[in-house]
Design a protein around this motif. Structure first.
Motif, PDB file in Angstrom:
ATOM      1  N   SER A 109       0.804  -1.222   0.000  1.00  0.00           N
ATOM      2  CA  SER A 109       0.000   0.000   0.000  1.00  0.00           C
ATOM      3  C   SER A 109       0.835   1.270   0.000  1.00  0.00           C
ATOM      4  CB  SER A 109      -0.924   0.016   1.235  1.00  0.00           C
ATOM      5  OG  SER A 109      -1.773  -1.118   1.251  1.00  0.00           O
ATOM      6  N   PHE A 110       2.023   1.228   0.614  1.00  0.00           N
ATOM      7  CA  PHE A 110       2.815   2.442   0.803  1.00  0.00           C
ATOM      8  C   PHE A 110       4.172   2.322   0.102  1.00  0.00           C
ATOM      9  CE2 PHE A 110       0.049   1.948   4.536  1.00  0.00           C
ATOM     10  CZ  PHE A 110      -0.703   3.107   4.424  1.00  0.00           C
ATOM     11  N   ASP A 111       4.632   3.453  -0.417  1.00  0.00           N
ATOM     12  CA  ASP A 111       5.899   3.454  -1.148  1.00  0.00           C
ATOM     13  C   ASP A 111       7.077   3.032  -0.271  1.00  0.00           C
ATOM     14  OD1 ASP A 111       4.511   4.269  -3.327  1.00  0.00           O
ATOM     15  OD2 ASP A 111       5.613   6.139  -3.658  1.00  0.00           O
ATOM     16  N   LYS A 112       7.051   3.409   0.997  1.00  0.00           N
ATOM     17  CA  LYS A 112       8.140   3.029   1.898  1.00  0.00           C
ATOM     18  C   LYS A 112       8.259   1.516   1.995  1.00  0.00           C
ATOM     19  CE  LYS A 112       9.819   3.599   6.649  1.00  0.00           C
ATOM     20  NZ  LYS A 112       9.556   4.207   7.982  1.00  0.00           N
ATOM     21  N   SER A 113       7.138   0.844   2.075  1.00  0.00           N
ATOM     22  CA  SER A 113       7.142  -0.623   2.147  1.00  0.00           C
ATOM     23  C   SER A 113       7.596  -1.225   0.818  1.00  0.00           C
ATOM     24  CB  SER A 113       5.747  -1.146   2.495  1.00  0.00           C
ATOM     25  OG  SER A 113       5.283  -0.593   3.713  1.00  0.00           O
ATOM     26  N   LYS A 114       7.244  -0.573  -0.277  1.00  0.00           N
ATOM     27  CA  LYS A 114       7.646  -1.067  -1.594  1.00  0.00           C
ATOM     28  C   LYS A 114       9.162  -1.024  -1.762  1.00  0.00           C
ATOM     29  CE  LYS A 114       3.322   0.438  -3.765  1.00  0.00           C
ATOM     30  NZ  LYS A 114       2.676   1.371  -4.713  1.00  0.00           N
ATOM     31  N   THR A 115       9.787   0.083  -1.290  1.00  0.00           N
ATOM     32  CA  THR A 115      11.245   0.160  -1.391  1.00  0.00           C
ATOM     33  C   THR A 115      11.910  -0.863  -0.469  1.00  0.00           C
ATOM     34  OG1 THR A 115      11.256   1.968   0.241  1.00  0.00           O
ATOM     35  CG2 THR A 115      11.269   2.575  -2.093  1.00  0.00           C
ATOM     36  N   SER A 116      11.300  -1.114   0.696  1.00  0.00           N
ATOM     37  CA  SER A 116      11.847  -2.137   1.599  1.00  0.00           C
ATOM     38  C   SER A 116      11.791  -3.511   0.943  1.00  0.00           C
ATOM     39  CB  SER A 116      11.058  -2.154   2.913  1.00  0.00           C
ATOM     40  OG  SER A 116      11.194  -0.944   3.617  1.00  0.00           O
ATOM     41  N   ALA A 117      10.680  -3.808   0.290  1.00  0.00           N
ATOM     42  CA  ALA A 117      10.551  -5.093  -0.396  1.00  0.00           C
ATOM     43  C   ALA A 117      11.511  -5.173  -1.576  1.00  0.00           C
ATOM     44  CB  ALA A 117       9.112  -5.284  -0.864  1.00  0.00           C
ATOM     45  N   LEU A 118      11.684  -4.066  -2.279  1.00  0.00           N
ATOM     46  CA  LEU A 118      12.605  -4.053  -3.425  1.00  0.00           C
ATOM     47  C   LEU A 118      14.036  -4.330  -2.977  1.00  0.00           C
ATOM     48  CD1 LEU A 118      13.043  -3.606  -6.440  1.00  0.00           C
ATOM     49  CD2 LEU A 118      13.274  -1.142  -5.958  1.00  0.00           C
ATOM     50  N   GLU A 119      14.436  -3.800  -1.830  1.00  0.00           N
ATOM     51  CA  GLU A 119      15.776  -4.076  -1.309  1.00  0.00           C
ATOM     52  C   GLU A 119      15.987  -5.564  -1.067  1.00  0.00           C
ATOM     53  OE1 GLU A 119      15.794  -1.569   2.139  1.00  0.00           O
ATOM     54  OE2 GLU A 119      16.951   0.001   1.136  1.00  0.00           O
ATOM     55  N   VAL A 120      14.913  -6.252  -0.667  1.00  0.00           N
ATOM     56  CA  VAL A 120      15.016  -7.684  -0.381  1.00  0.00           C
ATOM     57  C   VAL A 120      15.177  -8.494  -1.662  1.00  0.00           C
ATOM     58  CG1 VAL A 120      13.819  -9.673   0.600  1.00  0.00           C
ATOM     59  CG2 VAL A 120      13.673  -7.454   1.744  1.00  0.00           C
ATOM     60  N   ILE A 121      14.433  -8.145  -2.701  1.00  0.00           N
ATOM     61  CA  ILE A 121      14.421  -8.966  -3.920  1.00  0.00           C
ATOM     62  C   ILE A 121      15.343  -8.445  -5.014  1.00  0.00           C
ATOM     63  CG2 ILE A 121      12.058  -9.724  -3.465  1.00  0.00           C
ATOM     64  CD1 ILE A 121      11.116  -7.799  -5.637  1.00  0.00           C
ATOM     65  N   ALA A 122      16.028  -7.320  -4.783  1.00  0.00           N
ATOM     66  CA  ALA A 122      16.831  -6.691  -5.839  1.00  0.00           C
ATOM     67  C   ALA A 122      17.886  -7.631  -6.406  1.00  0.00           C
ATOM     68  CB  ALA A 122      17.486  -5.417  -5.306  1.00  0.00           C
ATOM     69  N   CYS A 123      18.502  -8.445  -5.551  1.00  0.00           N
ATOM     70  CA  CYS A 123      19.569  -9.328  -6.037  1.00  0.00           C
ATOM     71  C   CYS A 123      19.043 -10.416  -6.968  1.00  0.00           C
ATOM     72  CB  CYS A 123      20.309  -9.956  -4.860  1.00  0.00           C
ATOM     73  SG  CYS A 123      19.287 -10.987  -3.793  1.00  0.00           S
ATOM     74  N   HIS A 124      17.734 -10.620  -7.018  1.00  0.00           N
ATOM     75  CA  HIS A 124      17.138 -11.604  -7.911  1.00  0.00           C
ATOM     76  C   HIS A 124      16.741 -11.005  -9.259  1.00  0.00           C
ATOM     77  CE1 HIS A 124      16.613 -14.823  -4.840  1.00  0.00           C
ATOM     78  NE2 HIS A 124      16.559 -13.795  -4.023  1.00  0.00           N
ATOM     79  N   ILE A 125      16.791  -9.677  -9.387  1.00  0.00           N
ATOM     80  CA  ILE A 125      16.346  -9.022 -10.617  1.00  0.00           C
ATOM     81  C   ILE A 125      17.438  -9.128 -11.674  1.00  0.00           C
ATOM     82  CG2 ILE A 125      15.634  -6.819 -11.636  1.00  0.00           C
ATOM     83  CD1 ILE A 125      14.362  -6.093  -8.970  1.00  0.00           C
TER      84      ILE A 125
END
Length: 231
Positions: free
Chosen positions: A82-98
């Motif tokens: 729902s919130f951009d802050k949470s989206k960036t937190s999730a992106l940090e977790v999965i970034a190495c898989h992109i």
């Protein structure tokens, strides 16, 4: 991950009412399942949680079992938040898989320019760090995957599967163990002759005529003269 295994995980999470129970169910069922999760499967599991903080925890649990994903596919996970802050937190977790740098694919996910810039920073920092060892490849890539020689760090084996042991193919000891039946490869316990009970297939050592095998106190290869024993 095959649909049957994935549905078992999703059902176990859905049946729980409280967030802690859902987290525990996700951990337990995922640890017992075979295969890796696609970005779409991760998004479906994250949707089973109501609040962004819990969704981030769900992503952290799923991330080690994710296939490589594109920015477009990763965006499907981020849209669950729902919130951009949470989206960036999730992106940090999965970034190495992109696996690509399609920054524009992530722009529509974020509402504010500062968060879009933060997302680009996360992605570009990931790109500069180089490929992450040990991560499963994206499904469908030519020459990768378990049927094409295994994932990074696993030795290929004839037929496409990783070798199950240090000896690919047929065992060098067909039909028998390389070790004797007595402890330590045919050697008997201390105080007994090491040749009293040789293991199966063992060949007794040869000694010069007129000698007998040494007692346990003598090093192997040294015979004792019969005359010396009689004296």
């Amino acid at each position: 991950m095959d649909s049957s295994s994935f549905e078992n995980i999703k059902s176990a999470v859905k049946q729980r009412s409280f967030k802690d129970e859902k987290i525990d169910a996700l951990k337990a069922t995922l640890s017992c399942a075979h295969g890796y999760l696609s970005a779409d499967q991760v998004a479906q599991l994250v949707q089973e949680f109501s609040f962004d903080d819990d969704k981030v925890k769900a992503v952290e649990i799923c991330a080690p079992r994710m296939y490589g994903t594109t920015c477009e596919q990763a965006a499907a996970i981020l849209r669950v938040f729902s919130f951009d802050k949470s989206k960036t937190s999730a992106l940090e977790v999965i970034a190495c898989h992109i696996t690509d740098n399609n920054l524009s694919a992530l722009d529509s996910v974020f509402s504010f320019a500062r968060d879009r810039n933060r997302a680009k920073e996360i992605l570009m920092n990931r790109a500069r760090s180089g490929p992450q060892p040990g991560l499963p490849p994206q499904p469908g890539y030519p020459g990768v995957g378990p049927l094409a020689g295994g994932f990074p760090g696993m030795a290929p084996h004839a037929g496409g599967y990783p070798a199950p042991s240090p000896y690919p193919g047929q065992s060098p000891y067909p039909g028998q163990s390389p070790y004797g039946s007595a402890p330590y490869g045919g050697m008997c316990p201390a105080g007994h002759s090491p040749y009293a009970h040789p293991g199966p297939g063992a060949v007794p050592p040869q000694y010069p005529p007129g000698t007998v095998p040494p007692s346990a106190g003598f090093p192997p290869g040294h015979g004792v003269a019969l005359g010396a024993m009689e004296g």
